[in-house]
Enzyme design. Structure first.
Site, PDB file in Angstrom:
ATOM      1  N   HIS A   1      60.785  51.318  23.761  1.00 56.93           N
ATOM      2  CA  HIS A   1      59.998  52.794  23.778  1.00 56.93           C
ATOM      3  C   HIS A   1      60.804  53.943  22.961  1.00 56.93           C
ATOM      4  O   HIS A   1      60.275  54.502  22.086  1.00 56.93           O
ATOM      5  CB  HIS A   1      59.641  53.325  24.939  1.00 56.93           C
ATOM      6  CG  HIS A   1      58.464  52.476  25.574  1.00 56.93           C
ATOM      7  ND1 HIS A   1      57.201  52.462  24.994  1.00 56.93           N
ATOM      8  CD2 HIS A   1      58.477  51.713  26.928  1.00 56.93           C
ATOM      9  CE1 HIS A   1      56.429  51.482  25.852  1.00 56.93           C
ATOM     10  NE2 HIS A   1      57.081  51.463  27.019  1.00 56.93           N
TER      11      HIS A   1
ATOM     12  N   GLY B   1      37.532  76.382  34.865  1.00 50.08           N
ATOM     13  CA  GLY B   1      38.813  75.809  34.444  1.00 50.08           C
ATOM     14  C   GLY B   1      39.310  74.792  35.335  1.00 50.08           C
ATOM     15  O   GLY B   1      38.580  74.625  36.460  1.00 50.08           O
ATOM     16  N   PRO B   2      40.123  74.049  35.035  1.00 45.36           N
ATOM     17  CA  PRO B   2      40.742  72.918  35.887  1.00 45.36           C
ATOM     18  C   PRO B   2      41.336  73.394  37.134  1.00 45.36           C
ATOM     19  O   PRO B   2      41.711  74.645  37.443  1.00 45.36           O
ATOM     20  CB  PRO B   2      41.866  72.324  35.016  1.00 45.36           C
ATOM     21  CG  PRO B   2      41.747  72.776  33.649  1.00 45.36           C
ATOM     22  CD  PRO B   2      41.150  74.213  33.758  1.00 45.36           C
ATOM     23  N   PRO B   3      41.413  72.233  38.209  1.00 45.50           N
ATOM     24  CA  PRO B   3      41.850  72.540  39.580  1.00 45.50           C
ATOM     25  C   PRO B   3      43.176  73.184  39.554  1.00 45.50           C
ATOM     26  O   PRO B   3      43.955  72.747  38.425  1.00 45.50           O
ATOM     27  CB  PRO B   3      41.854  71.432  40.269  1.00 45.50           C
ATOM     28  CG  PRO B   3      40.572  70.383  39.741  1.00 45.50           C
ATOM     29  CD  PRO B   3      40.685  70.948  38.190  1.00 45.50           C
TER      30      PRO B   3
ATOM     31  N   LYS C   1      42.171  80.257  39.578  1.00 41.66           N
ATOM     32  CA  LYS C   1      40.763  81.107  39.515  1.00 41.66           C
ATOM     33  C   LYS C   1      40.811  81.957  41.021  1.00 41.66           C
ATOM     34  O   LYS C   1      40.462  83.049  40.720  1.00 41.66           O
ATOM     35  CB  LYS C   1      39.577  80.111  39.607  1.00 41.66           C
ATOM     36  CG  LYS C   1      39.894  79.324  38.262  1.00 41.66           C
ATOM     37  CD  LYS C   1      38.590  78.460  38.043  1.00 41.66           C
ATOM     38  CE  LYS C   1      38.784  77.021  39.061  1.00 41.66           C
ATOM     39  NZ  LYS C   1      39.848  76.147  38.824  1.00 41.66           N
ATOM     40  N   THR C   2      41.036  81.491  41.844  1.00 39.23           N
ATOM     41  CA  THR C   2      40.774  82.145  43.218  1.00 39.23           C
ATOM     42  C   THR C   2      42.005  83.409  43.120  1.00 39.23           C
ATOM     43  O   THR C   2      41.651  84.421  43.769  1.00 39.23           O
ATOM     44  CB  THR C   2      41.035  81.366  44.536  1.00 39.23           C
ATOM     45  OG1 THR C   2      40.315  80.310  44.542  1.00 39.23           O
ATOM     46  CG2 THR C   2      40.826  81.909  45.742  1.00 39.23           C
TER      47      THR C   2
ATOM     48  N   HIS D   1      62.829  46.798  27.644  1.00 35.22           N
ATOM     49  CA  HIS D   1      61.399  47.542  27.613  1.00 35.22           C
ATOM     50  C   HIS D   1      61.550  48.914  27.133  1.00 35.22           C
ATOM     51  O   HIS D   1      61.054  49.686  26.352  1.00 35.22           O
ATOM     52  CB  HIS D   1      60.638  47.336  28.716  1.00 35.22           C
ATOM     53  CG  HIS D   1      59.162  47.767  28.949  1.00 35.22           C
ATOM     54  ND1 HIS D   1      58.204  46.912  28.608  1.00 35.22           N
ATOM     55  CD2 HIS D   1      58.736  48.863  28.949  1.00 35.22           C
ATOM     56  CE1 HIS D   1      57.172  47.747  28.734  1.00 35.22           C
ATOM     57  NE2 HIS D   1      57.231  48.730  28.812  1.00 35.22           N
ATOM     58  N   GLU D   2      62.455  49.721  28.173  1.00 35.78           N
ATOM     59  CA  GLU D   2      62.584  51.132  27.983  1.00 35.78           C
ATOM     60  C   GLU D   2      63.291  51.601  26.611  1.00 35.78           C
ATOM     61  O   GLU D   2      62.890  52.584  25.943  1.00 35.78           O
ATOM     62  CB  GLU D   2      63.214  51.686  29.121  1.00 35.78           C
ATOM     63  CG  GLU D   2      62.546  51.410  30.354  1.00 35.78           C
ATOM     64  CD  GLU D   2      61.102  52.237  30.552  1.00 35.78           C
ATOM     65  OE1 GLU D   2      60.779  53.018  29.658  1.00 35.78           O
ATOM     66  OE2 GLU D   2      60.209  51.513  31.048  1.00 35.78           O
TER      67      GLU D   2
END
Length: 607
Positions: A416, A190-192, A196-197, A412-413
């Site tokens: 969006h 899996g991703p970091p 997992k640990t 600009h914002e």
């Protein structure tokens, strides 16, 4: 060693330095000083004469001259009342010459090397010479780790897969009676930051067995063969402590695919891998030794490591979904003093794609913000602000922006946000701000999905691109110019448009043809084209066409809602930060509606 060196120097070397006081003179000078009564002592040694003088300034000097055929020398010395003697010439013994020439330099070299090596090992934290070949694995027991599955949230499927291992360690006879053997190894992929640990330690805690933990990089040594020796020692310890769990983190460090050509490979890594394969074949799985390993680069692992009988069980530990993120936030929030009414669902929806480690960091950032604000409890606003800190960095409240540039940023914002709100299949606007951030963002528009999405349709992908182009479209429409503020928008829009063509099969020209492969999917995903240069040129044309169509649609939406664009921008300039509710309140007054196909339609139904 130091004392031995000093003794050798004192006995053999320092006496040699006395030769520095010997001065050679001619025979006539010697005779004159004898006649003048300056000489106090004379010693005849073979073919030379050594003498001392009475002068205090020259007392430490030994004068030497050659021996001449002088029958009257003894009489001269006797008349001058000089003490004289004749001795056998002193020569260094062969043993002394050998020690000075060979043994002493070698001992000095070895001694200095040992001292320097010891100092370097202390600084680097490496093992001493007596510990080469030791695995240095950290051994935990339940009393020390204290981790169980209750400490792991958002990974229900992984916990369910690992529960079988726990049950086997608790009741091995149940499996032995039917003749079943538990897989020797399980690979957590899996991703970091997904835990997992933590999962491996939770398995050991649930089973109440010793837990050996070692990183793959610890097997790689400067000396060839040391990594293999560490593997042997690790499995020897594990067999002695069985039943137990051995966890190898970042196993791709030693488990990479071996060089098929036999050229350019790393012999130490390959020997370590070969020893690991041998040990996994050699130990008896019925003893209760379970090997867990973790990696975020499974595609680089050697095929021999993944075959049945070794790491034949692959357990995905993916990024948590909406429910998983909410559960993780609650687990980490148990250690933090918080207000009673905290809506973790809002934070979970705003953190799509975040790992467990990032969510833990968000909770910690919220606690730090509460302390900075002088409060003893974490509030909802602290969590929401910490999400923005992780995404865009801290606020740059002292940044000086001219009114003209601030006006462009606001348009600009709002561009969006307005384009996003006027489209179907678009995430609702959650927040708009023009306060600069330490990440370099001069402002941003945050959208938060109402529900978790696992699939993205062609229409949704295109609408995302339209939203990304909305900021630049507002600049063009209002100021008749373009700025560098859309650089990130351009990058994101291009990435989605290219994926639509090369990976998602959303192009009529290429249909379902795969044109790109992705490697390192858990580490950002490196894409590479698998097509001819001519096809690559056609891909570029297709991507450009998608972006142009999206850009034109964004301009069309803003033109149809130009009054709202001005009104919302003025409000944003006044407040600097507005919520999604404030934005929608202003927009909903006498606003146009959108049809299902995304076209702008006025309230009377006329386009």
């Amino acid at each position: 060693m130091v004392i031995l060196i000093m003794m050798l120097l004192n006995a053999l070397v320092f006496p040699e330095f006395l030769d520095q006081h010997i001065k050679e003179v001619d025979y006539g000078t010697f005779l004159k000083r004898v006649e003048d009564g300056d000489v106090s002592q004379v010693q005849i040694e073979g073919n030379r004469i050594a003498f001392l003088v009475k002068n205090e300034d020259e007392k430490n000097n030994i004068y030497v001259t050659g021996l001449m055929e002088d029958p009257d020398l003894v009489n001269r010395l006797y008349k001058a009342d000089v003490k004289f003697t004749k001795d056998i010439p002193r020569e260094k013994s062969p043993l002394q010459n050998f020690i000075i020439t060979w043994i002493l330099p070698m001992a000095l070299f070895i001694g200095i090397g040992q001292i320097l090596t010891r100092q370097m090992r202390k600084r680097m934290g490496g093992p001493s010479a007596m510990t080469f070949g030791k695995s240095n694995a950290k051994i935990y027991v339940q009393a020390k780790t204290g981790k169980t599955f209750a400490d792991v949230a958002g990974q229900d499927e992984a916990k369910e897969a690992l529960n079988e291992i726990v049950d086997f360690l608790h009741n091995p006879k149940k499996y032995a009676e039917i003749g079943a053997a538990l897989p020797k190894g399980a690979l957590l992929v899996g991703p970091p930051g997904t835990g997992k640990t933590l999962l491996a330690r939770a398995v050991a805690g649930e089973a109440n067995v010793p837990f050996f933990s070692i990183s793959g990089s610890e097997f790689v040594e400067m000396f060839v063969g040391m990594g293999a020796a560490k593997v042997r020692d690790l499995f020897k310890q594990a067999n002695e402590k069985a039943p137990c769990i051995v966890f190898i983190d970042e196993i791709d460090t030693i488990g990479k695919k071996r060089d098929s050509g036999g050229i350019g490979g790393n012999d130490e890594r390959e020997q370590t891998l070969n020893q690991l394969l041998t040990e996994m074949d050699g130990f008896d799985g019925k003893k209760g030794v379970v090997i867990l390993a973790a990696t975020n680069r499974p595609e680089t692992l050697d095929k021999a490591l993944l075959r049945p009988g070794r790491f034949d069980r692959r357990i995905p530990v993916e990024l948590p979904d909406l429910a998983g993120r909410e559960a993780i936030l609650k687990v980490h929030a148990e250690k933090i003093k918080m207000e009673s009414k905290i809506d973790f669902n809002v934070i979970a929806r705003a953190t799509a794609g975040a790992s467990g480690a990032e969510l833990a960091n968000i909770v910690n950032e919220a606690a730090l913000r509460a302390v900075r604000s002088g409060r003893s409890l974490v509030a909802q606003e602290d969590l929401e602000e910490s999400v923005e800190v992780i995404i865009a960095g801290y606020q740059r409240k002292g940044a000086v922006i001219s009114p003209k540039e601030k006006n462009i940023i606001a348009y600009h914002e709002i561009g969006h946000a307005l384009v996003a709100a006027k489209q179907t299949d678009s995430a609702p606007v959650h927040k708009i701000t023009i306060i600069p951030r330490t990440s370099g963002a001069l402002g941003y528009t945050m959208q938060v999905e109402e529900d978790e999405r696992t699939l993205m349709s062609k229409e949704q992908a295109f609408n995302k691109i339209v939203t990304f182009t909305g900021g630049r479209a507002a600049e063009e429409l209002i100021f008749n110019t373009v700025t560098s503020g859309a650089s990130n928008d351009i990058e994101q829009a291009t990435r989605i448009a290219r994926a639509m063509v090369t990976r998602f099969g959303m192009s009529e020209n290429f249909d379902m043809m795969a044109l790109e492969t992705v490697s390192n999917q858990y580490l950002g995903g490196d894409a590479s084209l698998i097509c001819s240069p001519e096809t690559a040129a056609r891909i570029d044309e297709e991507v450009l066409s998608i972006i142009k169509n999206a850009h034109e649609k964004a301009i069309r939406i803003l033109k149809e809602n130009q009054d709202k664009l001005h009104e919302l921008t003025s409000y944003l300039l006044e407040k600097e930060t507005i919520t999604g509710e404030e934005f929608m309140d202003i927009l909903s007054k006498d606003s146009n509606i959108i049809s299902k196909d995304g076209d702008i339609v006025s309230k009377d139904g006329v386009e």
